[in-house]
Design a protein around this motif. Structure first.
Motif, PDB file in Angstrom:
ATOM      1  N   THR A  93      -6.467  14.760 -16.670  1.00 50.91           N
ATOM      2  CA  THR A  93      -6.547  14.619 -14.921  1.00 50.91           C
ATOM      3  C   THR A  93      -6.252  13.601 -14.330  1.00 50.91           C
ATOM      4  O   THR A  93      -6.826  12.482 -15.079  1.00 50.91           O
ATOM      5  N   VAL A  94      -4.775  13.841 -13.646  1.00 48.93           N
ATOM      6  CA  VAL A  94      -4.707  12.005 -12.997  1.00 48.93           C
ATOM      7  C   VAL A  94      -4.686  12.025 -11.202  1.00 48.93           C
ATOM      8  O   VAL A  94      -4.430  13.330 -10.996  1.00 48.93           O
ATOM      9  N   TYR A  95      -5.069  10.432 -10.794  1.00 44.43           N
ATOM     10  CA  TYR A  95      -5.790  10.737 -10.012  1.00 44.43           C
ATOM     11  C   TYR A  95      -4.520  10.061  -9.257  1.00 44.43           C
ATOM     12  O   TYR A  95      -3.994   8.788 -10.322  1.00 44.43           O
ATOM     13  N   LEU A  96      -4.843   9.473  -7.794  1.00 40.61           N
ATOM     14  CA  LEU A  96      -3.795   8.793  -6.931  1.00 40.61           C
ATOM     15  C   LEU A  96      -4.465   8.343  -5.994  1.00 40.61           C
ATOM     16  O   LEU A  96      -4.932   8.899  -5.275  1.00 40.61           O
ATOM     17  N   GLN A  97      -5.027   7.279  -6.463  1.00 41.21           N
ATOM     18  CA  GLN A  97      -5.982   6.572  -4.909  1.00 41.21           C
ATOM     19  C   GLN A  97      -4.552   6.464  -3.954  1.00 41.21           C
ATOM     20  O   GLN A  97      -4.057   5.408  -4.572  1.00 41.21           O
ATOM     21  N   MET A  98      -4.573   6.580  -2.701  1.00 38.29           N
ATOM     22  CA  MET A  98      -3.555   5.941  -1.668  1.00 38.29           C
ATOM     23  C   MET A  98      -4.524   5.393  -0.865  1.00 38.29           C
ATOM     24  O   MET A  98      -5.498   6.349   0.086  1.00 38.29           O
ATOM     25  N   SER A  99      -4.207   3.828  -0.430  1.00 41.85           N
ATOM     26  CA  SER A  99      -4.859   2.982   0.390  1.00 41.85           C
ATOM     27  C   SER A  99      -3.549   2.985   1.911  1.00 41.85           C
ATOM     28  O   SER A  99      -2.932   2.529   1.195  1.00 41.85           O
ATOM     29  N   SER A 100      -4.567   1.911   3.105  1.00 43.23           N
ATOM     30  CA  SER A 100      -3.435   1.642   3.816  1.00 43.23           C
ATOM     31  C   SER A 100      -2.495   2.292   4.087  1.00 43.23           C
ATOM     32  O   SER A 100      -0.624   1.865   4.020  1.00 43.23           O
ATOM     33  N   LEU A 101      -1.944   3.919   4.131  1.00 44.69           N
ATOM     34  CA  LEU A 101      -1.415   4.661   4.380  1.00 44.69           C
ATOM     35  C   LEU A 101      -0.863   4.222   5.708  1.00 44.69           C
ATOM     36  O   LEU A 101      -1.350   3.554   6.604  1.00 44.69           O
ATOM     37  N   LYS A 102       0.318   4.697   4.986  1.00 40.74           N
ATOM     38  CA  LYS A 102       1.444   4.104   6.662  1.00 40.74           C
ATOM     39  C   LYS A 102       1.856   5.810   7.095  1.00 40.74           C
ATOM     40  O   LYS A 102       2.716   6.451   6.180  1.00 40.74           O
ATOM     41  N   PRO A 103       2.626   6.259   7.924  1.00 40.76           N
ATOM     42  CA  PRO A 103       3.426   7.407   8.856  1.00 40.76           C
ATOM     43  C   PRO A 103       4.087   7.540   7.941  1.00 40.76           C
ATOM     44  O   PRO A 103       4.935   8.978   7.003  1.00 40.76           O
ATOM     45  N   GLU A 104       5.559   6.606   6.783  1.00 44.92           N
ATOM     46  CA  GLU A 104       6.115   6.448   6.165  1.00 44.92           C
ATOM     47  C   GLU A 104       5.955   7.362   4.399  1.00 44.92           C
ATOM     48  O   GLU A 104       6.844   7.024   3.807  1.00 44.92           O
ATOM     49  N   ASP A 105       4.958   7.043   4.377  1.00 49.75           N
ATOM     50  CA  ASP A 105       4.283   7.287   3.234  1.00 49.75           C
ATOM     51  C   ASP A 105       4.360   9.070   3.415  1.00 49.75           C
ATOM     52  O   ASP A 105       3.439  10.108   2.610  1.00 49.75           O
ATOM     53  N   THR A 106       4.451   9.675   4.824  1.00 51.37           N
ATOM     54  CA  THR A 106       4.126  10.973   4.400  1.00 51.37           C
ATOM     55  C   THR A 106       5.449  11.845   4.138  1.00 51.37           C
ATOM     56  O   THR A 106       6.412  11.307   3.800  1.00 51.37           O
TER      57      THR A 106
END
Length: 127
Positions: free
Chosen positions: A76-89
């Motif tokens: 399994t591979v993970y992507l932890q996303m923090s400090s998300l911005k609207p442009e990450d949509t």
């Protein structure tokens, strides 16, 4: 049969966090990556990790905010996303490559280095 099953997408407010997971099965892979595609835009590289090395690679737009990791025992591979911005949509896609290619940032961020793709998971960041 190769399967890449993504999970973890959803709706989050700007500044929030999400963790995406990609469970891989069916064969051995050389590299795993995350790509994303926003409406009306081309699919773009987000992050990648070789299967047997500890190096990681990121797009400049997510460096310092996203972290890719893997659990070899769980495939399994993970992507932890923090400090998300609207442009990450975007719709986020897990990708796996099996060809033995030189591990460079150029290879890892190249869509053509990946021959298997997941179905995608939607990430929406509200402002």
């Amino acid at each position: 049969q190769v399967q890449l099953v993504e999970s973890g997408g959803g709706l989050v407010q700007a500044g929030g966090s999400l963790r995406l997971s990609c469970a891989a099965s069916g064969r051995t892979f050389s590299r795993m990556g995350w790509f994303r595609q926003a409406p009306g835009k081309e699919r773009e590289f987000v992050a990648a990790i070789p299967w047997i090395e500890s190096s990681t690679y990121y797009a400049d737009s997510v460096k310092g905010r996203f972290t890719i990791s893997r659990d070899n025992a769980k495939n399994t591979v993970y992507l932890q996303m923090s400090s998300l911005k609207p442009e990450d949509t975007a719709v986020y896609y897990c990708a796996a490559g099996t060809w033995a290619l030189l591990i460079t940032i150029g290879t890892m961020k190249n869509l053509n280095a990946y021959n298997y793709w997941g179905q995608g998971t939607q990430v929406t960041v509200s402002s």
